[in-house]
Design a protein around this motif. Structure first.
Motif, short mmCIF file in Angstrom:
data_model
loop_
_atom_site.label_atom_id
_atom_site.label_comp_id
_atom_site.label_asym_id
_atom_site.label_seq_id
_atom_site.Cartn_x
_atom_site.Cartn_y
_atom_site.Cartn_z
N LEU A 393 16.21 133.90 -53.74
CA LEU A 393 15.40 132.87 -53.07
C LEU A 393 16.26 131.61 -52.95
O LEU A 393 17.26 131.44 -53.65
CB LEU A 393 14.11 132.60 -53.84
N VAL A 394 15.89 130.76 -52.02
CA VAL A 394 16.60 129.49 -51.83
C VAL A 394 15.89 128.43 -52.66
O VAL A 394 14.68 128.28 -52.60
CB VAL A 394 16.62 129.09 -50.34
N LEU A 395 16.66 127.69 -53.44
CA LEU A 395 16.09 126.67 -54.30
C LEU A 395 16.84 125.36 -54.11
O LEU A 395 18.07 125.32 -54.17
CB LEU A 395 16.18 127.11 -55.77
N GLU A 396 16.08 124.31 -53.84
CA GLU A 396 16.69 123.00 -53.65
C GLU A 396 17.13 122.43 -55.00
O GLU A 396 16.60 122.77 -56.06
CB GLU A 396 15.70 122.05 -52.98
N ARG A 397 18.11 121.53 -54.95
CA ARG A 397 18.69 120.97 -56.17
C ARG A 397 17.63 120.34 -57.07
O ARG A 397 17.73 120.39 -58.30
CB ARG A 397 19.75 119.93 -55.79
N GLU A 398 16.61 119.76 -56.46
CA GLU A 398 15.53 119.13 -57.25
C GLU A 398 14.94 120.11 -58.26
O GLU A 398 14.66 119.76 -59.40
CB GLU A 398 14.43 118.63 -56.30
N TYR A 399 14.78 121.37 -57.85
CA TYR A 399 14.20 122.37 -58.74
C TYR A 399 15.21 122.85 -59.77
O TYR A 399 14.85 123.14 -60.92
CB TYR A 399 13.67 123.55 -57.92
N LEU A 400 16.46 122.94 -59.38
CA LEU A 400 17.51 123.37 -60.32
C LEU A 400 17.57 122.45 -61.53
O LEU A 400 17.81 122.89 -62.66
CB LEU A 400 18.87 123.40 -59.63
N GLU A 401 17.37 121.16 -61.30
CA GLU A 401 17.49 120.18 -62.38
C GLU A 401 16.41 120.33 -63.44
O GLU A 401 16.54 119.77 -64.54
CB GLU A 401 17.46 118.77 -61.79
N HIS A 402 15.35 121.10 -63.14
CA HIS A 402 14.25 121.25 -64.09
C HIS A 402 14.27 122.59 -64.82
O HIS A 402 13.42 122.84 -65.66
CB HIS A 402 12.91 121.05 -63.38
N ILE A 403 15.25 123.45 -64.51
CA ILE A 403 15.39 124.71 -65.24
C ILE A 403 15.91 124.40 -66.64
O ILE A 403 16.88 123.65 -66.80
CB ILE A 403 16.34 125.67 -64.50
#
Length: 433
Positions: A393-403
């Protein structure tokens, strides 16, 4: 997925969530094989056909456990609420790894329905394991050591990086998927220094443990990590060159010739630089000082070091000790994961993953890469199973920072697209029987 997130399945506490998930799979008509039934060792497979048929098996690997929630006060919604908003699902594990598990499971159920009257030449298996986040022995390691023959894997696909936008060019809107065929390995180190000295903080000795350790760590960490160009990451840059095109693409296609141009640019992108360096991260300092006015006699520090494929642990340790420049520091290896031969990116399975991604995301690019971290996919590589890591899936950087951080969440639309991408990958493999 919301129900699944509501189980607080922190690593070592997977049984309740695993029992629920296993029942979901069983109720959907999948064939269950238990591979451990207690916390820290709760694993099971859910397959299209019984494992006893010994068909070559397409295995989709995921893990039940999650990392701790951190500071609950910093979450917009409670970490184990599974809150569904109009656009997102929230909670610990929404991406890592419960979201990936749900995409895999519902993709498998789509395939089950599509081919319900056809005997396929492959089995397809959803494999859920424990303790991935802590890499203890009750999870994938236990499964491989005890059930690998029963699983009969033809290929294994596990968690990896999602499709990302703006890897090199931040103005780009084109997703880039990296199928991982290799990983860096962990070398975890404990440093310990003991010095007999005055006990009272009012008398400052010339040398004492906290001061000496601080100086040694400063010497170690102030030096920039060397950029290492090997066959894997050079090939990664060359593939990026074909994606970028133009003059920038031409430079990327000749990375060893243009090291002097590329190295400074790689250092600006931490997520890229990790693929080109052996890293050392200070993760903890502990002393036995009981009160603020007592000088501790012993201090310890922990280092999370990550080594590229083909790199020598012994040589790395030699350089580390030299930089510490303190023979009184005791260096203890807490974990030294073995080096592993990368999976082949020329197999039909790799090509099917690539085609499946491009069918689902026609405006994207797909390249071969390696992961900066070790996960359970690497355990199967140790046993020479063709193993690839991708989250489709495509994930924007904003979401990566919350993993692994507060407010982990995933967009619902992206989740559905990821499920459909898994379906496309399975269809491609079944066409190539």
């Amino acid at each position: 997925m919301s129900n699944y997130i509501q189980f607080n399945s922190i690593s070592g506490n997977e049984k309740e969530a695993g029992e629920w998930l296993k029942k979901v799979c069983s109720d959907k008509g999948l064939h269950i094989t238990s591979m451990g039934t207690r916390n820290g060792n709760y694993n099971f497979s859910a397959s299209l056909y019984p494992l006893s048929k010994q068909l070559p098996n397409i295995i989709f690997l995921n893990h039940i456990d999650v990392v701790p929630s951190g500071d609950i006060a910093k979450w917009d919604y409670p970490p184990f609420s599974g809150k569904i908003t109009e656009t997102e699902i929230w909670g610990r594990g929404a991406f890592d790894n419960k979201g990936n598990a749900m995409m895999q499971l519902f993709a498998l159920l789509d395939i089950k329905e599509k081919y319900k009257d056809i005997q396929l030449p492959y089995n397809i298996t959803f494999l859920a394991v424990s303790v991935e986040e802590t890499q203890t022995e009750g999870g994938a390691q236990f499964v491989v050591e005890n059930y690998l023959e029963s699983l009969n894997p033809a290929v294994l696909i596990g968690e990896g990086a999602p499709g990302l936008i703006g890897i090199l060019d931040e103005t780009s809107t084109k997703p880039l998927f990296g199928i991982s065929v290799a990983h860096k390995r962990a070398l975890w180190i404990e440093l310990e220094l003991s010095i007999k000295t005055f006990g009272h903080g009012s008398v400052t000795p010339n040398n004492y443990p906290t001061k000496a350790m601080n100086k040694a760590l400063h010497r170690l960490l102030k030096k920039k990590s060397k950029v290492v160009y090997n066959d894997l990451n050079v090939d990664f840059l060359k593939q990026l060159g074909y994606v970028e095109k133009g003059f920038k693409g031409w430079i990327l296609k000749h990375p060893r010739l243009f090291k002097w141009v590329l190295t400074p640019q790689l250092r600006k992108k931490e997520e890229l630089f990790a693929l080109f360096s052996n890293t050392t991260t200070l993760t903890g300092i502990q002393s036995k000082g009981e009160t603020i006015n007592v000088i501790p006699s012993t201090i310890k520090a922990t280092l999370d070091c990550r080594l590229l494929p083909y790199e020598s642990s012994e040589l790395f340790l030699q350089k580390l000790k030299k930089r510490l420049n303190n023979d009184n520091i005791k260096v203890t290896i807490k974990e030294n994961m073995p080096d592993v031969i990368p999976s082949d990116n020329q197999t039909k399975y790799y090509q099917c993953i690539e085609r499946g991604l491009l069918q689902s995301y026609p405006d994207s690019d797909v390249i071969t890469t390696l992961l900066p971290n070790f996960n359970d996919v690497g355990i199967f590589r140790l046993f020479k199973v063709p193993a690839y890591a991708i989250t489709p899936l495509v994930l924007e950087r904003e979401y990566l920072e919350h993993i692994h951080n507060e407010n982990e969440r995933i967009p619902i639309d992206n989740l559905n697209k990821g499920k459909n991408a898994y379906v496309s990958i399975m269809n491609e493999i079944l066409k190539k029987q």
